[in-house]
Design a protein around this motif. Structure first.
Motif, PDB file in Angstrom:
ATOM      1  N   LEU A  50      -5.008   3.519  -8.502  1.00 32.36           N
ATOM      2  CA  LEU A  50      -6.259   2.834  -8.196  1.00 32.36           C
ATOM      3  C   LEU A  50      -7.403   3.843  -8.279  1.00 32.36           C
ATOM      4  N   CYS A  51      -8.606   3.351  -8.559  1.00 34.32           N
ATOM      5  CA  CYS A  51      -9.741   4.277  -8.684  1.00 34.32           C
ATOM      6  C   CYS A  51     -10.522   4.432  -7.380  1.00 34.32           C
ATOM      7  N   HIS A  52     -10.169   3.666  -6.363  1.00 37.36           N
ATOM      8  CA  HIS A  52     -10.749   3.836  -5.033  1.00 37.36           C
ATOM      9  C   HIS A  52      -9.875   3.091  -4.034  1.00 37.36           C
ATOM     10  N   GLN A  53     -10.064   3.355  -2.772  1.00 35.38           N
ATOM     11  CA  GLN A  53      -9.314   2.646  -1.749  1.00 35.38           C
ATOM     12  C   GLN A  53      -9.721   1.171  -1.746  1.00 35.38           C
ATOM     13  N   PRO A  54      -8.769   0.255  -1.697  1.00 30.52           N
ATOM     14  CA  PRO A  54      -9.102  -1.170  -1.729  1.00 30.52           C
ATOM     15  C   PRO A  54     -10.119  -1.547  -0.651  1.00 30.52           C
ATOM     16  N   GLY A  55     -11.116  -2.336  -1.081  1.00 29.54           N
ATOM     17  CA  GLY A  55     -12.134  -2.839  -0.175  1.00 29.54           C
ATOM     18  C   GLY A  55     -13.283  -1.904   0.070  1.00 29.54           C
ATOM     19  N   GLU A  56     -13.264  -0.693  -0.514  1.00 27.77           N
ATOM     20  CA  GLU A  56     -14.285   0.295  -0.189  1.00 27.77           C
ATOM     21  C   GLU A  56     -15.269   0.584  -1.308  1.00 27.77           C
ATOM     22  N   ALA A  57     -15.098  -0.006  -2.482  1.00 27.22           N
ATOM     23  CA  ALA A  57     -16.029   0.194  -3.594  1.00 27.22           C
ATOM     24  C   ALA A  57     -15.892  -0.987  -4.548  1.00 27.22           C
ATOM     25  N   TRP A  58     -16.769  -1.018  -5.556  1.00 28.99           N
ATOM     26  CA  TRP A  58     -16.782  -2.113  -6.538  1.00 28.99           C
ATOM     27  C   TRP A  58     -16.553  -1.529  -7.919  1.00 28.99           C
ATOM     28  N   ASN A  59     -15.579  -2.083  -8.634  1.00 32.72           N
ATOM     29  CA  ASN A  59     -15.312  -1.649 -10.007  1.00 32.72           C
ATOM     30  C   ASN A  59     -14.849  -2.835 -10.824  1.00 32.72           C
ATOM     31  N   TYR A  60     -15.590  -3.145 -11.874  1.00 36.68           N
ATOM     32  CA  TYR A  60     -15.252  -4.251 -12.767  1.00 36.68           C
ATOM     33  C   TYR A  60     -13.886  -3.978 -13.382  1.00 36.68           C
ATOM     34  N   SER A  61     -12.999  -4.996 -13.408  1.00 33.13           N
ATOM     35  CA  SER A  61     -11.609  -4.642 -13.667  1.00 33.13           C
ATOM     36  C   SER A  61     -10.755  -5.828 -14.104  1.00 33.13           C
ATOM     37  N   HIS A  62      -9.473  -5.511 -14.291  1.00 31.13           N
ATOM     38  CA  HIS A  62      -8.448  -6.507 -14.596  1.00 31.13           C
ATOM     39  C   HIS A  62      -8.049  -7.326 -13.364  1.00 31.13           C
ATOM     40  N   ALA A  63      -8.846  -7.281 -12.318  1.00 30.18           N
ATOM     41  CA  ALA A  63      -8.494  -8.006 -11.095  1.00 30.18           C
ATOM     42  C   ALA A  63      -8.303  -9.492 -11.354  1.00 30.18           C
ATOM     43  N   VAL A  64      -9.020 -10.042 -12.335  1.00 26.14           N
ATOM     44  CA  VAL A  64      -8.898 -11.484 -12.593  1.00 26.14           C
ATOM     45  C   VAL A  64      -7.552 -11.807 -13.214  1.00 26.14           C
TER      46      VAL A  64
ATOM     47  N   LYS B  11       0.815  -1.216   0.000  1.00 26.81           N
ATOM     48  CA  LYS B  11       0.000   0.000   0.000  1.00 26.81           C
ATOM     49  C   LYS B  11       0.850   1.269   0.000  1.00 26.81           C
ATOM     50  N   LYS B  12       2.033   1.207   0.612  1.00 25.05           N
ATOM     51  CA  LYS B  12       2.882   2.403   0.658  1.00 25.05           C
ATOM     52  C   LYS B  12       3.394   2.800  -0.724  1.00 25.05           C
ATOM     53  N   ASN B  13       3.332   1.869  -1.672  1.00 23.66           N
ATOM     54  CA  ASN B  13       3.809   2.145  -3.029  1.00 23.66           C
ATOM     55  C   ASN B  13       2.678   2.374  -4.030  1.00 23.66           C
ATOM     56  N   LEU B  14       1.424   2.344  -3.562  1.00 27.22           N
ATOM     57  CA  LEU B  14       0.269   2.525  -4.437  1.00 27.22           C
ATOM     58  C   LEU B  14      -0.362   3.890  -4.203  1.00 27.22           C
ATOM     59  N   ARG B  15      -1.021   4.423  -5.238  1.00 26.65           N
ATOM     60  CA  ARG B  15      -1.714   5.701  -5.156  1.00 26.65           C
ATOM     61  C   ARG B  15      -3.155   5.516  -5.629  1.00 26.65           C
ATOM     62  N   VAL B  16      -4.024   6.425  -5.203  1.00 25.35           N
ATOM     63  CA  VAL B  16      -5.450   6.354  -5.532  1.00 25.35           C
ATOM     64  C   VAL B  16      -5.870   7.651  -6.205  1.00 25.35           C
ATOM     65  N   LEU B  17      -6.588   7.508  -7.339  1.00 30.09           N
ATOM     66  CA  LEU B  17      -7.133   8.669  -8.061  1.00 30.09           C
ATOM     67  C   LEU B  17      -8.638   8.448  -8.187  1.00 30.09           C
ATOM     68  N   GLU B  18      -9.375   9.000  -7.255  1.00 29.78           N
ATOM     69  CA  GLU B  18     -10.819   8.783  -7.242  1.00 29.78           C
ATOM     70  C   GLU B  18     -11.514   9.713  -8.225  1.00 29.78           C
ATOM     71  N   ALA B  19     -12.786   9.424  -8.540  1.00 28.07           N
ATOM     72  CA  ALA B  19     -13.560  10.242  -9.470  1.00 28.07           C
ATOM     73  C   ALA B  19     -13.585  11.695  -8.992  1.00 28.07           C
ATOM     74  N   ASP B  20     -13.419  12.618  -9.940  1.00 30.65           N
ATOM     75  CA  ASP B  20     -13.431  14.066  -9.694  1.00 30.65           C
ATOM     76  C   ASP B  20     -12.198  14.568  -8.946  1.00 30.65           C
ATOM     77  N   ALA B  21     -11.287  13.680  -8.601  1.00 31.12           N
ATOM     78  CA  ALA B  21     -10.070  14.115  -7.910  1.00 31.12           C
ATOM     79  C   ALA B  21      -9.056  14.643  -8.920  1.00 31.12           C
ATOM     80  N   LYS B  22      -8.321  15.665  -8.525  1.00 27.13           N
ATOM     81  CA  LYS B  22      -7.315  16.244  -9.398  1.00 27.13           C
ATOM     82  C   LYS B  22      -5.935  15.639  -9.159  1.00 27.13           C
ATOM     83  N   GLU B  23      -5.737  15.093  -7.973  1.00 29.25           N
ATOM     84  CA  GLU B  23      -4.445  14.513  -7.637  1.00 29.25           C
ATOM     85  C   GLU B  23      -4.641  13.159  -6.969  1.00 29.25           C
ATOM     86  N   THR B  24      -3.604  12.347  -7.052  1.00 31.05           N
ATOM     87  CA  THR B  24      -3.658  11.069  -6.356  1.00 31.05           C
ATOM     88  C   THR B  24      -3.423  11.275  -4.869  1.00 31.05           C
ATOM     89  N   VAL B  25      -3.935  10.319  -4.095  1.00 25.09           N
ATOM     90  CA  VAL B  25      -3.732  10.344  -2.645  1.00 25.09           C
ATOM     91  C   VAL B  25      -3.127   9.011  -2.237  1.00 25.09           C
TER      92      VAL B  25
END
Length: 437
Positions: A196-210, A121-135
């Motif tokens: 990432l498009c949301h914090q892991p475990g906090e939303a659902w997004n169909y994806s390359h997870a498989v 997690k320390k090496n991952l960033r999140v860019l949520e909808a409408d966000a201008k910067e990653t967190v």
């Protein structure tokens, strides 16, 4: 109409549909539906279509309509091969659960244990909808997150509204993977660099997870995902034509692929897929979430394996309790997809009463969803308009195959129409234990 009654579908045929509580007369509605969907005189026709239904371990219906190869006018055959796209996903998810049974991983373990420190997690960033910067990423991606599409990964589709800002990164990555003809390991390795498009475990997004699931399988097993699926699924289940690539003889049985245009007419894009080398030995990427081809016969055997909760023909590949775990809702606090889907997927997947298990959508509440089926029904679909569902309460499974990408779901709500017809054929009350072929 091509009547495949009595054909080799890898399962026994019912002497008559009524012997397993299905109405022969009502099944004619499905034949009319196939005729209608392949009727070229209407705007929303398919190039070909077929359907198979089985109850209590016996097949009651298998018919098709149309041409397998559009340009050649070759009729659809009982052993025609279809691109199943996302109907590939359950195999990979269950492969991961096979490793869980062997004590090789747990659902709550962080994925970086198998994918390396770049996935911490320390090496991952999140860019949520409408966000201008990653967190910063605050949660580790777990194995369960990968299985339930709650990891924060995406797919890279640009036709979603509102748009997902992460998709642009994934689209670029997908294009690079295709251009370089990358392996699964190379493709997944790049995902760690994408937001990432949301914090892991906090939303659902169909994806390359498989695909990421599949990479975990490769790391633990020291086999490619193709080798693992062939050895642990396809060969034991006698699934003869299910694979990522086809030899020359089988490639001739692969049906034409079409894209639906805005006016609902269809464009045959088979030649472009041939030029790209899709499903040929030259393709290095084994895209575990979307890359398999299969037949009605093979997928029927897989569905019966699921109905038997991990066993077929006396061969148990997965424990009963493990399979039952897979087809329960695993979304946080038992919420459904409508409550967790990110904005870009809310419109497409936000049906109330539908949850997600470990590789399957799970029908939790038919009254809330307004869809035919029993609580506990599980299912998924493929991008080229292939569908399947399994209903344990009714000891029933059904499949519909065609090959049309970009189908207008409003004008042709295929799964709903198909399920309405299938459930309308049942004429008895299900009782007693499920079949255990």
């Amino acid at each position: 109409m091509h009547d495949f009654t009595g054909a080799d579908v890898g399962l026994p045929w019912a002497e008559r549909p009524e012997t397993v509580g299905v109405s022969s007369a009502a099944l004619e509605r499905l034949s009319h539906f196939l005729e209608h969907t392949v009727d070229k005189s209407i705007g929303h026709s398919f190039p070909m279509a077929g359907a198979l239904i089985a109850r209590r371990g016996k097949v009651v219906y298998y018919k098709g309509k149309g041409d397998a190869r559009t340009e050649e006018g070759t009729p659809l055959q009982s052993d025609s091969i279809f691109r199943i796209y996302s109907m590939s996903k359950p195999f990979t998810s269950l492969a991961l659960l096979m490793l869980l049974e062997e004590g090789r991983l747990t659902l709550e373990q962080p994925a970086h244990l198998y994918l390396g420190p770049r996935w911490e997690k320390k090496n991952l960033r999140v860019l949520e909808a409408d966000a201008k910067e990653t967190v910063p990423c605050t949660n580790d991606i777990t194995i369960r997150d990968l299985l339930t599409h709650t990891a924060g990964l995406s797919y890279g589709f640009f036709d979603k509204s509102p748009p997902n800002p992460v998709d642009a990164y994934y689209a670029k990555s997908n294009a690079a993977a295709a251009k370089k003809n990358e392996t699964l390991a190379e493709m997944v390795d790049r995902f760690a660099d994408l937001p990432l498009c949301h914090q892991p475990g906090e939303a659902w997004n169909y994806s390359h997870a498989v695909e990421v699931q599949a990479r975990v399988v490769e790391v633990i097993s020291s086999k490619t995902i193709g080798e693992f699926l062939r050895e642990r699924f396809f060969e034991p289940l006698d699934m003869r034509d299910t694979a990522f690539t086809l030899d020359e003889e089988k490639y001739r049985r692969l049906v034409s692929l079409h894209v639906e245009k805005p006016d609902t007419s269809k464009k045959d894009v088979t030649r472009s897929h041939i030029r790209q080398g899709n499903h040929t030995p030259s393709m290095r990427l084994e895209a575990a979430g979307q890359g398999l081809v299969s037949t009605f016969r093979d997928y029927a055997r897989f569905c019966q394996f699921c109905m038997n909760e991990g066993e077929l023909d006396g061969r148990r590949l997965l424990g009963r309790k493990t399979f039952q775990l897979a087809v329960r809702n695993h979304l946080p606090e038992n919420r459904d997809i409508s409550q967790l889907a990110v904005p870009s997927y809310a419109k497409e997947y936000a049906t109330r009463g539908i949850g997600f298990g470990l590789g399957f959508a799970v029908h939790m509440d038919p009254a809330l969803s307004g869809l035919q089926g029993s609580a506990g029904q599980y299912y998924w679909a493929g991008a080229a308009s292939t569908e399947f569902f399994c209903d344990p309460e009714e000891d029933l499974f059904a499949m519909f195959f065609t090959q049309v990408l970009n189908r207008d779901e409003i004008k042709m709500p295929l799964r709903t129409l198909f399920a309405n017809i299938v459930y309308g054929t049942l004429v008895d009350r299900q009782s007693g234990p499920r079949s255990s072929l």
